[in-house]
Design a protein around this motif. Structure first.
Motif, PDB file in Angstrom:
ATOM      1  N   GLN A 137       0.822  -1.206   0.000  1.00 28.59           N
ATOM      2  CA  GLN A 137       0.000   0.000   0.000  1.00 28.59           C
ATOM      3  C   GLN A 137       0.862   1.264   0.000  1.00 28.59           C
ATOM      4  O   GLN A 137       0.499   2.263  -0.626  1.00 28.59           O
ATOM      5  CB  GLN A 137      -0.932  -0.012   1.210  1.00 28.59           C
ATOM      6  CG  GLN A 137      -2.040  -1.043   1.116  1.00 28.59           C
ATOM      7  CD  GLN A 137      -2.801  -1.184   2.420  1.00 28.59           C
ATOM      8  OE1 GLN A 137      -2.219  -1.237   3.503  1.00 28.59           O
ATOM      9  NE2 GLN A 137      -4.131  -1.252   2.332  1.00 28.59           N
ATOM     10  N   VAL A 138       1.986   1.222   0.705  1.00 33.52           N
ATOM     11  CA  VAL A 138       2.906   2.361   0.682  1.00 33.52           C
ATOM     12  C   VAL A 138       3.409   2.604  -0.733  1.00 33.52           C
ATOM     13  O   VAL A 138       3.418   3.737  -1.231  1.00 33.52           O
ATOM     14  CB  VAL A 138       4.092   2.125   1.644  1.00 33.52           C
ATOM     15  CG1 VAL A 138       5.194   3.154   1.411  1.00 33.52           C
ATOM     16  CG2 VAL A 138       3.619   2.187   3.089  1.00 33.52           C
ATOM     17  N   VAL A 139       3.810   1.536  -1.405  1.00 30.84           N
ATOM     18  CA  VAL A 139       4.351   1.680  -2.759  1.00 30.84           C
ATOM     19  C   VAL A 139       3.272   2.167  -3.715  1.00 30.84           C
ATOM     20  O   VAL A 139       3.545   2.962  -4.630  1.00 30.84           O
ATOM     21  CB  VAL A 139       4.970   0.349  -3.223  1.00 30.84           C
ATOM     22  CG1 VAL A 139       5.503   0.470  -4.655  1.00 30.84           C
ATOM     23  CG2 VAL A 139       6.104  -0.056  -2.277  1.00 30.84           C
ATOM     24  N   MET A 140       2.032   1.748  -3.520  1.00 35.50           N
ATOM     25  CA  MET A 140       0.932   2.203  -4.381  1.00 35.50           C
ATOM     26  C   MET A 140       0.750   3.718  -4.303  1.00 35.50           C
ATOM     27  O   MET A 140       0.254   4.336  -5.261  1.00 35.50           O
ATOM     28  CB  MET A 140      -0.369   1.479  -3.997  1.00 35.50           C
ATOM     29  CG  MET A 140      -1.570   1.834  -4.873  1.00 35.50           C
ATOM     30  SD  MET A 140      -1.352   1.403  -6.626  1.00 35.50           S
ATOM     31  CE  MET A 140      -1.614  -0.383  -6.555  1.00 35.50           C
ATOM     32  N   GLN A 141       1.154   4.329  -3.208  1.00 33.54           N
ATOM     33  CA  GLN A 141       1.055   5.790  -3.107  1.00 33.54           C
ATOM     34  C   GLN A 141       1.804   6.477  -4.239  1.00 33.54           C
ATOM     35  O   GLN A 141       1.453   7.583  -4.636  1.00 33.54           O
ATOM     36  CB  GLN A 141       1.585   6.260  -1.760  1.00 33.54           C
ATOM     37  CG  GLN A 141       0.740   5.852  -0.571  1.00 33.54           C
ATOM     38  CD  GLN A 141       1.377   6.210   0.750  1.00 33.54           C
ATOM     39  OE1 GLN A 141       2.524   6.662   0.802  1.00 33.54           O
ATOM     40  NE2 GLN A 141       0.652   6.009   1.841  1.00 33.54           N
TER      41      GLN A 141
END
Length: 261
Positions: free
Chosen positions: A102-106
């Motif tokens: 989810q962090v990388v999806m930011q």
């Protein structure tokens, strides 16, 4: 691929409202080239990076991204997502309940716009970014459970998820243990092979020799720019780091001042 440099600075200066800044910047970075930005603390390295991003005002000269001159406004510096930035300090609370994936999806959100959920292409970009930094197996792991080095690599994956042409890194090796340092070096080499341009601020002269093609030395103003072996000479290092501790070939020393100073 365009023959134009990904980034060109011509007589550029970036100055904070309080007056501090960096000036006399003359450099070009080609696709697939990594440039080390080296200088002591307070020399203007972070200011240069933030100036390219449009976060510090440009007060002189020109900046071009992908061969296109950009204005002085912050919006013009976004360059349609061709830039990605990894700052010195993480902007995420490690206790916040969010997974690494989810962090990388930011990193994809800027391209999504309002009212659009991530699609197959976005998920594929996140998977590629995690693979690039060697963290695919930890995609579902809570971000706060990762080691400090893994979190740093995860934040790098977030920057890479936008598929930038130019990656700006501010002291990315600070505090990393050797395995994470080696993984980051391997990542930078892979990015270069893909044609991504990299500008990396660092105190580590050995890093410049390991992974960079050129070096720009700054201390309030640009002192030198060119191939690593031509720029990292004793004379240039002495001028840049006079009276400052610097690590050279795994030894920390204080560079002496010039006679008469």
């Amino acid at each position: 691929m365009s023959d134009s440099p990904v980034l060109r600075l011509a007589g550029a200066a970036f100055t904070h409202p309080g007056g501090s800044g960096v000036s006399g910047l003359e450099l070009e970075i080609a696709p697939g080239e990594a440039v080390a930005l080296i200088g002591p603390n307070g020399a203007g390295k972070s200011t240069l990076l933030k100036g390219v991003l449009g976060l510090v005002p440009r007060t002189a000269g020109e900046v071009a991204l992908g061969g296109v001159p950009i204005g002085t406004g912050r919006a013009s510096h976004s360059a349609n997502g061709m830039l990605a930035f990894l700052p010195q300090s993480a902007d995420l609370d490690p206790d916040f309940p969010i997974s690494l994936e989810q962090v990388v999806m930011q990193g994809r959100y800027r391209g999504l716009g309002l009212l659009r959920w991530p699609g197959r292409g976005d998920r594929a970009a996140v998977a590629r970014a995690l693979e690039t930094v060697g963290l695919s197996a930890l995609a579902k792991r809570p971000f706060g459970e990762l080691s400090g080095g893994q979190r740093q690599r995860g934040l790098l994956a977030r920057a890479l998820a936008s598929d930038p042409a130019l990656l700006l890194l501010d002291e990315p090796f600070n505090g990393l243990d050797q395995p994470n340092r080696d993984a980051l070096v391997d990542t930078l080499r892979e990015l270069k092979a893909r044609g991504v341009a990299v500008l990396v601020s660092t105190h580590d002269l050995e890093l410049a020799r390991l992974v960079c093609d050129a070096v720009v030395l700054v201390n309030g103003t640009q002192l030198a720019f060119g191939p690593v072996d031509e720029v990292l000479t004793l004379g240039n290092v002495q001028e840049c780091f006079e009276g400052v501790e610097v690590e050279i070939d795994e030894h920390t020393l204080v560079v002496p001042g010039h006679e008469g100073h």
